[in-house]
Design a protein around this motif. Structure first.
Motif, PDB file in Angstrom:
ATOM      1  N   TYR A 114       0.848  -1.200   0.000  1.00  0.00           N
ATOM      2  CA  TYR A 114       0.000   0.000   0.000  1.00  0.00           C
ATOM      3  C   TYR A 114       0.878   1.242   0.000  1.00  0.00           C
ATOM      4  CZ  TYR A 114      -3.520   3.347   1.712  1.00  0.00           C
ATOM      5  OH  TYR A 114      -4.366   4.416   1.855  1.00  0.00           O
ATOM      6  N   TRP A 115       0.571   2.199  -0.893  1.00  0.00           N
ATOM      7  CA  TRP A 115       1.367   3.424  -1.011  1.00  0.00           C
ATOM      8  C   TRP A 115       0.543   4.668  -0.732  1.00  0.00           C
ATOM      9  CZ3 TRP A 115       6.516   4.165  -3.239  1.00  0.00           C
ATOM     10  CH2 TRP A 115       7.204   2.967  -3.452  1.00  0.00           C
ATOM     11  N   GLY A 116      -0.661   4.515  -0.238  1.00  0.00           N
ATOM     12  CA  GLY A 116      -1.488   5.686   0.033  1.00  0.00           C
ATOM     13  C   GLY A 116      -2.634   5.808  -0.947  1.00  0.00           C
ATOM     14  N   GLY A 117      -3.554   6.723  -0.644  1.00  0.00           N
ATOM     15  CA  GLY A 117      -4.761   6.877  -1.447  1.00  0.00           C
ATOM     16  C   GLY A 117      -4.611   7.758  -2.658  1.00  0.00           C
TER      17      GLY A 117
ATOM     18  N   LEU B 208       4.393  -0.133  -8.719  1.00  0.00           N
ATOM     19  CA  LEU B 208       4.078  -1.420  -9.338  1.00  0.00           C
ATOM     20  C   LEU B 208       5.312  -2.320  -9.388  1.00  0.00           C
ATOM     21  CD1 LEU B 208       1.837  -0.178 -12.265  1.00  0.00           C
ATOM     22  CD2 LEU B 208       1.110  -1.767 -10.474  1.00  0.00           C
ATOM     23  N   GLU B 209       6.466  -1.719  -9.682  1.00  0.00           N
ATOM     24  CA  GLU B 209       7.696  -2.509  -9.747  1.00  0.00           C
ATOM     25  C   GLU B 209       8.058  -3.073  -8.380  1.00  0.00           C
ATOM     26  OE1 GLU B 209      12.165  -1.255 -10.477  1.00  0.00           O
ATOM     27  OE2 GLU B 209      11.101  -1.510 -12.365  1.00  0.00           O
ATOM     28  N   GLU B 210       7.849  -2.292  -7.328  1.00  0.00           N
ATOM     29  CA  GLU B 210       8.153  -2.796  -5.994  1.00  0.00           C
ATOM     30  C   GLU B 210       7.217  -3.939  -5.621  1.00  0.00           C
ATOM     31  OE1 GLU B 210       8.340  -0.912  -1.563  1.00  0.00           O
ATOM     32  OE2 GLU B 210       9.848  -0.371  -3.044  1.00  0.00           O
ATOM     33  N   ALA B 211       5.942  -3.829  -5.994  1.00  0.00           N
ATOM     34  CA  ALA B 211       5.010  -4.925  -5.734  1.00  0.00           C
ATOM     35  C   ALA B 211       5.431  -6.178  -6.484  1.00  0.00           C
ATOM     36  CB  ALA B 211       3.592  -4.508  -6.127  1.00  0.00           C
ATOM     37  N   LEU B 212       5.883  -6.009  -7.725  1.00  0.00           N
ATOM     38  CA  LEU B 212       6.353  -7.137  -8.518  1.00  0.00           C
ATOM     39  C   LEU B 212       7.571  -7.776  -7.876  1.00  0.00           C
ATOM     40  CD1 LEU B 212       6.067  -8.763 -11.166  1.00  0.00           C
ATOM     41  CD2 LEU B 212       7.556  -7.057 -12.258  1.00  0.00           C
ATOM     42  N   PHE B 213       8.502  -6.958  -7.406  1.00  0.00           N
ATOM     43  CA  PHE B 213       9.714  -7.444  -6.768  1.00  0.00           C
ATOM     44  C   PHE B 213       9.399  -8.214  -5.480  1.00  0.00           C
ATOM     45  CE2 PHE B 213      13.198  -6.882  -3.717  1.00  0.00           C
ATOM     46  CZ  PHE B 213      14.283  -7.373  -4.443  1.00  0.00           C
ATOM     47  N   LEU B 214       8.432  -7.705  -4.716  1.00  0.00           N
ATOM     48  CA  LEU B 214       8.087  -8.319  -3.438  1.00  0.00           C
ATOM     49  C   LEU B 214       7.096  -9.471  -3.568  1.00  0.00           C
ATOM     50  CD1 LEU B 214       7.647  -5.097  -1.245  1.00  0.00           C
ATOM     51  CD2 LEU B 214       9.649  -6.602  -1.359  1.00  0.00           C
ATOM     52  N   GLY B 215       6.555  -9.656  -4.782  1.00  0.00           N
ATOM     53  CA  GLY B 215       5.565 -10.704  -4.974  1.00  0.00           C
ATOM     54  C   GLY B 215       4.265 -10.420  -4.254  1.00  0.00           C
ATOM     55  N   ARG B 216       3.880  -9.143  -4.211  1.00  0.00           N
ATOM     56  CA  ARG B 216       2.667  -8.727  -3.502  1.00  0.00           C
ATOM     57  C   ARG B 216       1.655  -8.115  -4.465  1.00  0.00           C
ATOM     58  NH1 ARG B 216       2.725  -7.717   2.148  1.00  0.00           N
ATOM     59  NH2 ARG B 216       4.548  -8.665   3.134  1.00  0.00           N
ATOM     60  N   THR B 217       0.410  -8.115  -4.039  1.00  0.00           N
ATOM     61  CA  THR B 217      -0.637  -7.425  -4.777  1.00  0.00           C
ATOM     62  C   THR B 217      -0.537  -5.934  -4.477  1.00  0.00           C
ATOM     63  OG1 THR B 217      -2.125  -9.332  -4.709  1.00  0.00           O
ATOM     64  CG2 THR B 217      -3.129  -7.177  -5.091  1.00  0.00           C
TER      65      THR B 217
ATOM     66  N   THR C 227       0.626  -8.678 -15.286  1.00  0.00           N
ATOM     67  CA  THR C 227       2.041  -8.561 -14.921  1.00  0.00           C
ATOM     68  C   THR C 227       2.193  -8.351 -13.419  1.00  0.00           C
ATOM     69  OG1 THR C 227       2.539  -7.584 -17.079  1.00  0.00           O
ATOM     70  CG2 THR C 227       4.185  -7.294 -15.337  1.00  0.00           C
ATOM     71  N   VAL C 228       1.420  -7.426 -12.870  1.00  0.00           N
ATOM     72  CA  VAL C 228       1.447  -7.130 -11.440  1.00  0.00           C
ATOM     73  C   VAL C 228       0.016  -7.176 -10.920  1.00  0.00           C
ATOM     74  CG1 VAL C 228       2.172  -5.512  -9.656  1.00  0.00           C
ATOM     75  CG2 VAL C 228       3.380  -5.559 -11.839  1.00  0.00           C
ATOM     76  N   PRO C 229      -0.323  -8.118 -10.017  1.00  0.00           N
ATOM     77  CA  PRO C 229      -1.683  -8.176  -9.477  1.00  0.00           C
ATOM     78  C   PRO C 229      -2.059  -6.852  -8.812  1.00  0.00           C
ATOM     79  CG  PRO C 229      -0.464 -10.145  -8.885  1.00  0.00           C
ATOM     80  CD  PRO C 229       0.529  -9.201  -9.491  1.00  0.00           C
ATOM     81  N   VAL C 230      -3.251  -6.340  -9.136  1.00  0.00           N
ATOM     82  CA  VAL C 230      -3.693  -5.031  -8.659  1.00  0.00           C
ATOM     83  C   VAL C 230      -5.115  -5.124  -8.120  1.00  0.00           C
ATOM     84  CG1 VAL C 230      -4.390  -2.726  -9.431  1.00  0.00           C
ATOM     85  CG2 VAL C 230      -2.200  -3.657 -10.166  1.00  0.00           C
ATOM     86  N   ILE C 231      -5.370  -4.442  -7.010  1.00  0.00           N
ATOM     87  CA  ILE C 231      -6.735  -4.178  -6.569  1.00  0.00           C
ATOM     88  C   ILE C 231      -6.851  -2.674  -6.325  1.00  0.00           C
ATOM     89  CG2 ILE C 231      -7.054  -6.456  -5.526  1.00  0.00           C
ATOM     90  CD1 ILE C 231      -6.692  -5.176  -2.787  1.00  0.00           C
ATOM     91  N   LEU C 232      -8.058  -2.153  -6.457  1.00  0.00           N
ATOM     92  CA  LEU C 232      -8.285  -0.724  -6.242  1.00  0.00           C
ATOM     93  C   LEU C 232      -8.613  -0.459  -4.774  1.00  0.00           C
ATOM     94  CD1 LEU C 232     -10.408   0.082  -9.408  1.00  0.00           C
ATOM     95  CD2 LEU C 232      -7.975   0.521  -9.046  1.00  0.00           C
TER      96      LEU C 232
ATOM     97  N   VAL D 257       6.606   1.406   6.930  1.00  0.00           N
ATOM     98  CA  VAL D 257       8.047   1.443   6.708  1.00  0.00           C
ATOM     99  C   VAL D 257       8.494   2.803   6.181  1.00  0.00           C
ATOM    100  CG1 VAL D 257       8.164  -1.023   6.303  1.00  0.00           C
ATOM    101  CG2 VAL D 257       7.832   0.504   4.369  1.00  0.00           C
ATOM    102  N   GLN D 258       9.704   3.169   6.528  1.00  0.00           N
ATOM    103  CA  GLN D 258      10.288   4.421   6.059  1.00  0.00           C
ATOM    104  C   GLN D 258      11.793   4.233   5.911  1.00  0.00           C
ATOM    105  OE1 GLN D 258       9.292   7.874   8.344  1.00  0.00           O
ATOM    106  NE2 GLN D 258      10.982   9.087   7.567  1.00  0.00           N
ATOM    107  N   GLY D 259      12.321   4.576   4.748  1.00  0.00           N
ATOM    108  CA  GLY D 259      13.764   4.500   4.525  1.00  0.00           C
ATOM    109  C   GLY D 259      14.303   3.092   4.475  1.00  0.00           C
ATOM    110  N   ILE D 260      13.488   2.125   4.113  1.00  0.00           N
ATOM    111  CA  ILE D 260      13.916   0.731   4.063  1.00  0.00           C
ATOM    112  C   ILE D 260      13.936   0.273   2.610  1.00  0.00           C
ATOM    113  CG2 ILE D 260      13.380  -1.628   4.804  1.00  0.00           C
ATOM    114  CD1 ILE D 260      11.993  -0.406   7.229  1.00  0.00           C
ATOM    115  N   SER D 261      15.013  -0.364   2.188  1.00  0.00           N
ATOM    116  CA  SER D 261      15.148  -0.784   0.802  1.00  0.00           C
ATOM    117  C   SER D 261      14.203  -1.927   0.491  1.00  0.00           C
ATOM    118  CB  SER D 261      16.586  -1.234   0.515  1.00  0.00           C
ATOM    119  OG  SER D 261      16.852  -2.471   1.162  1.00  0.00           O
ATOM    120  N   ARG D 262      13.896  -2.089  -0.768  1.00  0.00           N
ATOM    121  CA  ARG D 262      13.011  -3.176  -1.181  1.00  0.00           C
ATOM    122  C   ARG D 262      13.648  -4.535  -0.916  1.00  0.00           C
ATOM    123  NH1 ARG D 262      12.374  -2.352  -7.576  1.00  0.00           N
ATOM    124  NH2 ARG D 262      11.542  -0.395  -6.788  1.00  0.00           N
ATOM    125  N   GLY D 263      14.989  -4.582  -0.973  1.00  0.00           N
ATOM    126  CA  GLY D 263      15.670  -5.834  -0.679  1.00  0.00           C
ATOM    127  C   GLY D 263      15.422  -6.285   0.751  1.00  0.00           C
ATOM    128  N   GLU D 264      15.502  -5.336   1.685  1.00  0.00           N
ATOM    129  CA  GLU D 264      15.265  -5.678   3.087  1.00  0.00           C
ATOM    130  C   GLU D 264      13.803  -6.010   3.329  1.00  0.00           C
ATOM    131  OE1 GLU D 264      16.118  -3.935   7.603  1.00  0.00           O
ATOM    132  OE2 GLU D 264      16.769  -2.822   5.821  1.00  0.00           O
TER     133      GLU D 264
END
Length: 332
Positions: free
Chosen positions: A69-72, A98-107, A155-160, A184-191
């Protein structure tokens, strides 16, 4: 439905933050250019977005999944929360999320509406006396009127974020004592992917970041790590938008288009010593017809029809390009 604000989890690293790849050359895709011209019309015709899911996700198959979730609002939090970023910034932000969701395997939980800046859209904007929420509704478009959500979800699962499913997920997360929501704040996608503190959470909430969305990707230096190209979202227009763009293409024929921004960026501003200086010293020189001719030579062959989108107000400013290209049409 927004996520309630429990204490934020701040992190200091875990690798470099990713960065957005550079913009493509000045030559733009025909469909994307025509689509942008039709955007305002479609927004006015679009109705309120339906509380729906996309593709296979409509069936509830995602109920056991995890979410990002990235906000409304697109590109918010950040400096544009109180106003509205341009569509270019918002699309870069959306691609980043969208790329971060794809990387994390999340909707990915996508905002149901995208705002249109009054700088680019003066129609339908209410007077300043109206409430901020009312102005937001009047100056925004249903996301489904801009993008094909089903196609993106392949490509990337999405819900509204206005869907009943998302409402149910947030309600369920509040009942979980452990593994509900992590802010989360200031945390890399890898972590986020490797650390069990984050990876096992039902919802990862990026709203804790004070930066605009695309800033999370700004420092990427490894181009090979880019998972979604810059053209991903421009190639996912909604069907109505695509149909209008195709009709415009039939009328206009084959052409090339470039964007030359001059007017507002050529203004001088006083520095702290009171001396007038230009923020872009070489912009005037680099956007004159003779320099434009050199810059686009490798992409646009002679004899092509050239359209120039520009806020240059001097009549005939781009006319010298007519000796190499068919007379340019300048869009102000």
């Amino acid at each position: 439905m927004a996520i309630p604000p429990p204490p934020r989890i701040a992190g200091g690293g875990g690798g470099r933050k990713p960065r957005v790849p550079p913009l493509p050359p000045a030559r733009t895709l025909l469909t994307a250019f025509a689509a942008a011209a039709a955007l305002a019309v479609l927004c006015l015709l679009s109705s309120s977005p339906a509380a729906s899911l996309s593709g296979a996700w409509r069936s509830g198959a995602s109920s056991g999944g995890k979410y990002l979730y990235w906000g409304g609002r697109v590109d918010c939090p950040g400096k544009h929360c109180g106003s509205c970023a341009g569509l270019g910034h918002q699309e870069s932000s959306l691609r980043c999320a969208l790329e971060e969701a794809l990387f994390l395997g999340r909707t990915f939980v996508m905002p149901s509406r995208m705002c249109l800046s009054s700088v680019h859209n003066t129609k339908g904007v209410l007077q300043s006396s109206a409430s901020s929420e009312r102005r937001w509704e009047e100056s925004s478009c249903a996301m489904e009127s801009l993008y094909d959500i089903d196609q993106i979800s392949r490509t990337v699962p999405v819900i509204l974020d206005n869907s009943k499913t998302w409402h149910d997920i947030v309600s369920r997360s509040m009942k979980l004592e452990v593994g509900g929501v992590v802010h989360v704040q200031g945390i890399s996608r890898g972590e986020l992917k490797q650390n069990p503190l984050y990876s096992t959470a039902l919802i990862i909430n990026r709203t804790a970041s004070p930066l605009a969305w695309f800033m999370e990707c700004k420092d990427r230096k490894n181009r090979s790590s880019v998972m979604l190209s810059y053209t991903f979202l421009p190639s996912m227009p909604a069907k109505n938008l695509r149909d209008v763009a195709n009709k415009m293409k039939e009328i206009l024929g084959d052409y090339d288009a470039i964007h030359v921004r001059r007017g507002d960026l050529l203004k001088n501003r006083k520095d702290r010593f009171g001396v007038e200086r230009s923020l872009h010293p070489h912009l005037d020189r680099d956007t004159h017809p003779e320099y434009i001719r050199k810059k686009i030579a490798k992409w646009i062959p002679p004899g092509r029809t050239l359209y120039i989108a520009s806020n240059e107000r001097t009549p005939g400013f781009f006319s010298p390009l007519s000796d190499r290209f068919l007379p340019p049409c300048v869009l102000i």
